[in-house]
Scaffold this motif. Structure first.
Motif, short mmCIF file in Angstrom:
data_model
loop_
_atom_site.label_atom_id
_atom_site.label_comp_id
_atom_site.label_asym_id
_atom_site.label_seq_id
_atom_site.Cartn_x
_atom_site.Cartn_y
_atom_site.Cartn_z
N SER A 174 33.61 9.14 31.20
CA SER A 174 32.76 7.92 31.08
C SER A 174 31.28 8.09 31.64
CB SER A 174 33.28 6.78 31.91
OG SER A 174 33.57 7.03 33.20
N ASN A 175 31.00 9.19 32.52
CA ASN A 175 29.55 9.59 32.81
C ASN A 175 29.10 10.64 32.07
OD1 ASN A 175 29.74 7.42 34.75
ND2 ASN A 175 31.04 8.76 36.30
N LEU A 176 29.78 11.19 30.96
CA LEU A 176 29.26 12.48 30.41
C LEU A 176 27.83 12.23 29.68
CD1 LEU A 176 30.17 15.47 29.55
CD2 LEU A 176 30.94 14.54 27.30
N THR A 177 26.81 13.07 30.11
CA THR A 177 25.75 12.72 29.39
C THR A 177 25.34 14.07 28.68
OG1 THR A 177 24.54 13.53 31.45
CG2 THR A 177 24.90 11.24 31.20
N ARG A 178 26.04 15.13 29.08
CA ARG A 178 25.56 16.37 28.25
C ARG A 178 26.81 17.40 28.02
NH1 ARG A 178 24.30 21.92 29.36
NH2 ARG A 178 22.24 22.72 28.16
N LEU A 179 26.94 17.65 26.68
CA LEU A 179 28.10 18.57 26.33
C LEU A 179 27.58 19.88 25.62
CD1 LEU A 179 31.39 18.76 25.99
CD2 LEU A 179 31.10 17.67 23.88
N GLU A 180 28.22 20.89 26.01
CA GLU A 180 27.91 22.33 25.68
C GLU A 180 29.09 23.01 25.15
OE1 GLU A 180 24.92 26.41 26.29
OE2 GLU A 180 24.98 24.74 27.97
N LEU A 181 29.44 23.41 24.12
CA LEU A 181 30.64 24.12 23.48
C LEU A 181 30.22 25.46 22.98
CD1 LEU A 181 32.58 20.86 22.29
CD2 LEU A 181 32.65 21.99 24.77
N LEU A 182 31.23 26.37 23.11
CA LEU A 182 31.02 27.51 22.12
C LEU A 182 32.31 27.72 21.43
CD1 LEU A 182 29.84 30.26 21.07
CD2 LEU A 182 30.56 31.31 23.31
N GLY A 183 32.51 27.68 20.21
CA GLY A 183 33.44 27.82 19.44
C GLY A 183 34.54 26.97 19.19
N PRO A 184 34.22 25.62 19.15
CA PRO A 184 35.04 24.60 18.91
C PRO A 184 35.68 24.47 17.31
CG PRO A 184 33.17 23.61 18.93
CD PRO A 184 32.88 24.80 19.10
N PHE A 185 36.33 25.58 16.91
CA PHE A 185 36.51 25.84 15.60
C PHE A 185 37.48 24.79 15.02
CE2 PHE A 185 36.57 30.01 17.58
CZ PHE A 185 35.15 30.45 17.10
N LEU A 186 38.41 24.39 16.03
CA LEU A 186 39.36 23.13 15.26
C LEU A 186 39.04 22.00 15.17
CD1 LEU A 186 42.62 25.33 16.98
CD2 LEU A 186 41.55 25.82 14.58
N VAL A 187 37.77 21.48 15.91
CA VAL A 187 37.90 20.12 16.00
C VAL A 187 37.49 19.71 14.54
CG1 VAL A 187 36.47 18.27 16.79
CG2 VAL A 187 36.97 20.25 18.48
N ARG A 188 38.02 18.48 13.84
CA ARG A 188 37.78 17.99 12.68
C ARG A 188 36.78 17.02 12.73
NH1 ARG A 188 41.47 20.07 8.99
NH2 ARG A 188 43.15 20.95 9.54
#
Length: 398
Positions: free
Chosen positions: A34-48
């Motif tokens: 609920s407090n997330l303000t920044r998301l950094e991901l390398l290789g989330p291949f499976l997320v639709r």
């Protein structure tokens, strides 16, 4: 999912190599962080797409940074959901190596008026000049970082008609692997880029046509502030231009160090680069049959920053700047007779260890010309202590 369940107060989340992340996971993150303000991901291949859309809806008007690399299922509908729920808050955006990114997406990005960082690098279908120029005319004013690497259809126009007139706050410009850039065009860009202060990081590597004119203009524009410069693969740059670089780069920390390091021959101590396009180390082996090398990688240490609360400086010392003060080093034994494979098991052999230590402790040619350190102490003398200051008065005309 456990990460979000047990760490509900996370504000900044970075995950590398997350190829097993699925749609339910990203939905769970959106609902539970609920407090997330920044998301950094390398290789989330499976997320639709439905997972991304649910995530954006859950973090509605809260997300400030969204940085993803290699997400082939991220499509136009995902982008539209991101615009709907984050256009007013997002300041960092990275859509790097996104398989479906194309020119038609760019008008949607014009809604992000607060962007400070924009990375659209390396999509399979290259972006072209006009749509990118239009995008920069809408979002470029506030950008401090821009990365358009890998778009092989981009020409000099992206610099002279896009970056130059529409950005004024950049401190980082990354334009690697743009094969249509020309030496004259890049020189013209830096020569006319007067609206932007000198930049701290410039990466124009893998642009094989760039040479002396581009480098001279780049140094004239940003040399005084540059801390990180990458001009790897500027193969036609004359030696005299390269040798004159030092006088323009007083703040430089990193200069084009290859991530793969340098190979030092353990037979004759020849040093050779390991890049695919120059391959000096491999060529040395082919010519000499000297198989064993010490691979040395170096990484710059962060520069100490002076605290504003420190007392004024009373003692000045100019000393020789040592390699070990500026960099950390990583060493690995390799055998070129075996195709350049690493030999970690040999590193602890006493004779090998002694040889490696000898290489690392040997003085470079630059350090062999000793710099005599000198110090100056500022001290009060008899003359200053007994000086009587006469009060100011009008000097009579002669």
């Amino acid at each position: 999912m456990a990460l979000a369940s047990f760490n509900p107060n996370v504000e900044n989340l970075r995950l590398d190599l997350c190829g097993r992340m699925t749609t339910p996971v990203i939905e769970h993150y959106g609902n539970h962080l609920s407090n997330l303000t920044r998301l950094e991901l390398l290789g989330p291949f499976l997320v639709r797409p439905e997972g991304w859309k649910a995530f954006f809806a859950a973090v509605d008007q809260r997300l400030e940074g969204f940085l993803i690399t290699q997400s082939p299922r991220f499509d136009l509908a995902c982008l539209e959901a991101m615009v709907e729920h984050t256009a007013g808050t997002l300041t960092e955006l990275r859509l790097a190596e996104i398989g479906q990114l194309k020119d038609e997406w760019l008008p949607k990005l014009e809604a992000f008026k607060n962007l400070r960082s924009l990375d659209l690098s390396f999509s399979p279908e290259s972006l072209t000049d006009e749509p990118v120029i239009t995008l920069l005319s809408n979002v470029g004013e506030s950008l401090t970082l821009l990365n358009l690497s890998g778009h092989t259809a981009l020409t000099d126009k992206i610099l002279t008609e896009g970056v130059a007139p529409h950005t004024g706050s950049l401190n980082t410009l990354i334009m690697t692997s743009l094969e249509l850039l020309t030496d004259e065009g890049v020189a013209e860009f830096f020569g006319a880029f007067n609206t932007n202060r000198p930049m701290r990081r410039v990466d124009f590597s893998r642009n094989h046509s760039l040479s002396a004119a581009a480098l001279s203009a780049l140094l004239s524009h940003s040399g005084a502030a540059l801390e990180d410069l990458n001009i790897n693969s500027w193969k036609e740059t004359p030696n005299e231009t390269m040798m004159g670089m030092a006088q323009y780069l007083p703040q430089l920390v990193n200069l084009d160090d290859l991530p793969s390091g340098v190979d030092v021959c353990l037979t004759c101590f020849n040093g050779g680069c390991t890049s695919d396009d120059r391959h000096h180390a491999r060529t040395h082996f082919e010519r000499t049959d000297h198989p064993f090398v010490l691979n040395v990688k170096r990484k710059a240490k962060p520069r100490p920053q002076r605290d504003d609360n420190e007392p004024p400086m009373k003692k000045l010392a100019i000393q020789e700047e040592r390699e070990e003060d500026k960099y950390t080093h990583e060493t690995t034994l390799k055998c070129w007779a075996c195709g350049g494979v690493e030999l970690p098991d040999m590193a602890n052999e006493p004779k090998v260890r002694a040889l490696v230590d000898g290489v690392m402790q040997s003085m470079s040619s630059a350090r062999q010309s000793e710099v005599k350190a000198w110090e100056e102490d500022i001290m009060a003398c008899e003359h200053t202590l007994t000086l009587e200051q006469v009060s100011s008065h009008q000097i009579a005309a002669s």
